[in-house]
Structure formats: structure tokens, C-alpha cells
Motif scaffolding. Structure first.
Motif, short mmCIF file in Angstrom:
data_model
loop_
_atom_site.label_atom_id
_atom_site.label_comp_id
_atom_site.label_asym_id
_atom_site.label_seq_id
_atom_site.Cartn_x
_atom_site.Cartn_y
_atom_site.Cartn_z
N GLY A 21 46.81 1.51 -10.94
CA GLY A 21 46.13 2.27 -12.02
C GLY A 21 44.82 2.57 -10.40
O GLY A 21 43.46 3.01 -11.48
N VAL A 22 44.81 3.07 -9.60
CA VAL A 22 43.74 4.11 -8.67
C VAL A 22 44.69 4.81 -8.05
O VAL A 22 46.28 5.30 -8.16
CB VAL A 22 44.17 2.63 -7.29
CG1 VAL A 22 43.01 3.23 -6.42
CG2 VAL A 22 43.14 1.43 -7.23
N SER A 23 43.30 5.72 -8.54
CA SER A 23 44.07 7.66 -8.74
C SER A 23 43.52 7.91 -7.92
O SER A 23 42.44 8.51 -7.37
CB SER A 23 43.90 8.16 -10.06
OG SER A 23 44.67 7.39 -10.92
N ILE A 24 44.52 8.09 -6.97
CA ILE A 24 43.92 8.53 -5.32
C ILE A 24 44.14 10.68 -5.35
O ILE A 24 45.18 11.16 -5.73
CB ILE A 24 44.92 8.67 -4.08
CG1 ILE A 24 44.85 6.35 -4.79
CG2 ILE A 24 44.59 8.60 -2.97
CD1 ILE A 24 45.60 6.00 -3.82
N GLY A 25 43.41 11.49 -5.34
CA GLY A 25 43.35 12.62 -5.51
C GLY A 25 42.81 12.92 -5.96
O GLY A 25 42.06 14.41 -6.56
N THR A 26 41.63 12.21 -7.09
CA THR A 26 40.95 12.67 -7.79
C THR A 26 39.30 11.73 -8.54
O THR A 26 39.97 10.91 -7.75
CB THR A 26 41.09 12.42 -9.22
OG1 THR A 26 40.28 12.92 -10.58
CG2 THR A 26 41.76 11.42 -9.96
N GLY A 27 38.13 12.36 -8.64
CA GLY A 27 37.11 11.84 -9.05
C GLY A 27 36.91 11.50 -7.15
O GLY A 27 36.72 11.83 -7.05
N GLN A 28 35.74 10.08 -7.82
CA GLN A 28 35.17 9.85 -6.74
C GLN A 28 36.34 8.86 -5.49
O GLN A 28 37.11 8.66 -5.65
CB GLN A 28 34.53 8.20 -6.78
CG GLN A 28 33.02 8.16 -5.75
CD GLN A 28 32.31 6.90 -6.28
OE1 GLN A 28 31.89 7.18 -7.05
NE2 GLN A 28 32.31 5.83 -5.42
N PRO A 29 36.25 9.62 -4.19
CA PRO A 29 36.98 9.10 -2.86
C PRO A 29 37.59 7.56 -3.19
O PRO A 29 35.77 6.86 -3.05
CB PRO A 29 36.71 9.57 -1.75
CG PRO A 29 35.32 10.99 -2.22
CD PRO A 29 34.71 10.47 -3.45
N LYS A 30 38.46 7.73 -3.85
CA LYS A 30 38.91 5.74 -3.30
C LYS A 30 38.52 5.39 -1.74
O LYS A 30 38.85 6.04 -0.40
CB LYS A 30 40.08 5.48 -3.27
CG LYS A 30 40.48 6.79 -4.75
CD LYS A 30 39.47 5.88 -6.07
CE LYS A 30 40.24 6.86 -6.94
NZ LYS A 30 39.63 8.10 -7.59
N ILE A 31 38.06 3.55 -1.66
CA ILE A 31 37.82 3.37 -0.47
C ILE A 31 38.55 2.39 0.46
O ILE A 31 39.21 0.78 -0.85
CB ILE A 31 36.20 2.30 -0.47
CG1 ILE A 31 34.94 3.33 -1.30
CG2 ILE A 31 35.67 1.86 0.47
CD1 ILE A 31 33.64 2.52 -1.60
N ILE A 32 39.22 2.42 1.66
CA ILE A 32 40.08 1.63 1.54
C ILE A 32 39.78 0.42 2.90
O ILE A 32 38.41 1.58 3.52
CB ILE A 32 40.80 2.70 2.18
CG1 ILE A 32 42.06 3.47 1.49
CG2 ILE A 32 42.52 1.68 3.38
CD1 ILE A 32 42.71 4.71 2.29
N ALA A 237 39.73 9.25 -0.10
CA ALA A 237 39.70 8.35 0.97
C ALA A 237 39.00 8.68 1.54
O ALA A 237 39.05 9.24 2.37
CB ALA A 237 40.85 7.97 0.55
N THR A 238 38.47 7.15 2.26
CA THR A 238 37.89 6.96 3.02
C THR A 238 38.03 5.51 3.64
O THR A 238 37.93 4.82 2.48
CB THR A 238 35.67 7.78 2.70
OG1 THR A 238 35.44 8.00 4.33
CG2 THR A 238 34.91 6.58 1.99
N PHE A 239 37.69 5.09 4.74
CA PHE A 239 37.59 4.06 4.78
C PHE A 239 36.82 2.91 5.05
O PHE A 239 36.18 3.47 5.80
CB PHE A 239 37.95 4.05 6.78
CG PHE A 239 39.63 4.15 6.00
CD1 PHE A 239 40.79 3.02 6.23
CD2 PHE A 239 40.03 5.12 6.55
CE1 PHE A 239 42.20 3.49 6.00
CE2 PHE A 239 41.70 5.41 5.96
CZ PHE A 239 42.56 4.66 6.12
N GLY A 240 35.83 1.79 4.81
CA GLY A 240 34.92 1.31 4.59
C GLY A 240 34.93 0.17 5.55
O GLY A 240 36.24 -0.51 5.35
N MET A 241 33.35 -0.57 6.17
CA MET A 241 33.82 -1.83 7.07
C MET A 241 33.63 -2.83 6.63
O MET A 241 31.63 -3.17 6.24
CB MET A 241 33.07 -1.33 7.97
CG MET A 241 33.23 -1.96 9.47
SD MET A 241 32.06 -1.43 10.72
CE MET A 241 30.69 -1.89 10.44
N VAL A 242 34.45 -3.77 6.87
CA VAL A 242 33.63 -5.68 6.58
C VAL A 242 34.09 -5.97 7.53
O VAL A 242 35.64 -6.48 6.90
CB VAL A 242 34.38 -6.34 4.90
CG1 VAL A 242 34.04 -7.63 4.84
CG2 VAL A 242 34.08 -5.07 3.68
N GLY A 243 33.56 -7.16 8.53
CA GLY A 243 33.28 -7.74 9.12
C GLY A 243 33.84 -6.57 10.85
O GLY A 243 32.96 -5.32 10.91
#
Length: 271
Positions: A21-32, A237-243
Motif C-alpha cells: 500500500g506504499v506508493s513509491i514514486g508519487t506524491g510526498q516523498p516516503k520516509i524510510i 524517498a528520504t531517510f529519517g532519524m530515530v535514535g
């Protein structure tokens, strides 16, 4: 394997990969969000803490940080457990080699065996494969991944600098030619000019040559803008930081989501 379709953004038809259900390549960049834990127990605890966080689109398991990184069977078993903890989020399995900024060194033959084991015995929705590996092994990994229904992110990480625009585009096109489902490049900018070069290469690739979704970023503080502006230039997509961050310049998850949403709303067509 999930469907790949084309989405129309303005006058550009862009490829879209949809997984769980995660569409990669459209809309808001997905967060990894990467998991950079060192032990089996820490990985499971980290995953449990992220499972219900709805601002996270994908989770990356950074195998090279693990104390069992070179025990391929144990890693495969861990990926199965991880997939059970986060069943609704795509799981990206990555062995970032020391040659490209990772924590563990591994030769090409073992690199191929690692991914063969994970694909045969483990569970991964996507795997990250480095471009600067033996080409025969790259092709074998991609074939095996597609046979099992996994997607391949073909990647290149340059911690020494930022290549000219033409060279960056050549690398991205090479990834497409090898059969990648998603292409990724990361560079280390020395100044704002390097950042602009990365963004120019992203836009030119996206608007002229892309046949699959693309992720690009410049690292460290100078590159932060590239991690936020993907929707404008063509990075999906872009990478987000947790920890703990898995690469220099990653933005903490809450701030990243807020800024991506702000930009997305600003770019939305006005009625």
C-alpha cells in the motif's frame, strides 16, 4: 511482487512502485527509517517501537551494524521476525559495506551469498544492492530477488565528493540498465555548488531518463536541503532519524515529516 505503474505529475509520467500500500514514486516523498541496532534483541525492540508510527513509510534493517552481520542464516531468521513485528510496513534489508560507509567489510563473493541466503531463507520486501560490486554477482542478486518477489534498490554512495552532473546521471542510468526497481545515489558535498550539482542531476534524470523511482541525497549538513526537497526535484524517498543516524545529515523523524508535509502542501495545485 507489487505493481509498477506510471503516475502523471505535471507533464512528466513517473514510474511508481507500490508495496504493501506504499506508493513509491508519487506524491510526498516516503520516509524510510533505518534500524541501526547491534544485537538481535535491540533490533526487535526498535522495531516494536516503530511499528505503530504512522509517519514512517518503510523500515530499513541495516545488517552491517549487527554483531551477527556475517552469520547469514541468523540474519535471515532475524528478517523473518522483523517482518512479523512490522507486517504492514515494507522492510528494506541493507548490508552497507565498509567500502561505501558501512560498518562491516565483506567481499563480493560473500556479499552475493548473503543476499542469496536472505532471499531464500528470510523475508525482505526490498533489498539494497551496491552498484560498485562484481557485475555478475549484482545480476545474480537481482534475478534472485525478482524470482522471490523482492524489489531491488540499486545504490551508490560517494563519501569522497560529488561527481559531475553527467557522471551522476551515467551512474543512475547504469542502475536502470542492470534492472533495478529503484535507483539511489548519495554524495558528499564540499560546498553549495556540489549540492546544486546533485540536485541538477536529480532533476535531469527524473525529467528525461527515469524509468523507475529514484532516491538521491547529498550528505552532511550542506546536503540537508536535498533530503527535504525531493518532491520538487524528483527524489521519491528520504531517510529519517530515530535514535542513531545511519548516515550524516539525516533529519529527526518528527521534523522531517513536518517539513515534507509543508512542501507537499505548497506544491499542491490550487483550485
Amino acid at each position: 511482487m507489487a505493481d509498477t505503474v506510471l503516475a502523471r505529475t505535471g507533464m512528466i509520467e513517473t514510474p511508481v512502485v507500490t508495496i504493501k500500500g506504499v506508493s513509491i514514486g508519487t506524491g510526498q516523498p516516503k520516509i524510510i527509517v533505518p534500524i541501526t541496532a547491534k544485537t538481535h534483541a535491540e533490533v526487535l525492540a526498535g522495531l516494536a517501537g516503530l511499528a505503530e508510527e504512522d509517519t514512517i513509510d518503510l523500515i530499513e534493517l541495516r545488517v552491517d551494524h549487527l554483531d551477527i552481520a556475517l552469520d547469514f542464516g541468523a540474519v535471515a531468521a532475524l528478517t523473518r521476525e522483523a517482518a512479523e513485528i512490522v507486517p504492514s510496513k515494507p522492510l528494506l534489508v541493507t548490508f552497507r559495506t565498509k567500502a561505501e560507509g558501512g560498518m562491516t567489510a565483506i567481499d563480493d563473493e560473500a556479499y552475493g551469498r548473503f543476499y542469496a541466503t536472505v532471499l531464500q531463507e528470510g523475508k525482505a520486501d526490498l533489498i539494497d544492492v551496491e552498484l560498485v560490486r562484481d557485475e555478475t554477482i549484482i545480476r545474480q542478486i537481482i534475478t534472485a530477488a525478482h524470482r522471490t518477489g523482492a524489489y531491488v534498490v540499486l545504490s551508490n554512495h560517494d563519501f569522497a565528493g560529488t561527481a559531475p552532473v553527467d557522471e551522476l546521471i551515467t551512474r543512475l542510468q547504469r542502475m536502470q540498465d542492470l534492472g533495478a526497481d529503484i535507483i539511489k545515489i548519495a554524495t558528499m558535498p564540499k560546498d553549495a555548488g556540489d549540492l546544486l550539482r546533485l540536485l541538477q542531476a536529480t532533476w535531469e534524470m527524473y525529467s528525461r531518463y527515469a524509468t523507475c523511482p529514484m532516491i538521491t541525497m547529498a550528505m552532511a549538513g550542506t546536503g540537508v536541503i536535498s533530503r527535504l526537497s525531493g518532491e520538487l526535484f524528483g527524489s521519491c524517498a528520504t531517510f529519517g532519524m530515530v535514535g542513531e543516524a545511519s548516515a550524516p545529515g539525516q533529519v529527526p523523524l518528527p521534523r522531517l515529516h513536518s517539513i515534507l508535509t509543508l512542501i507537499h502542501e505548497a506544491l499542491a495545485p490550487r483550485s
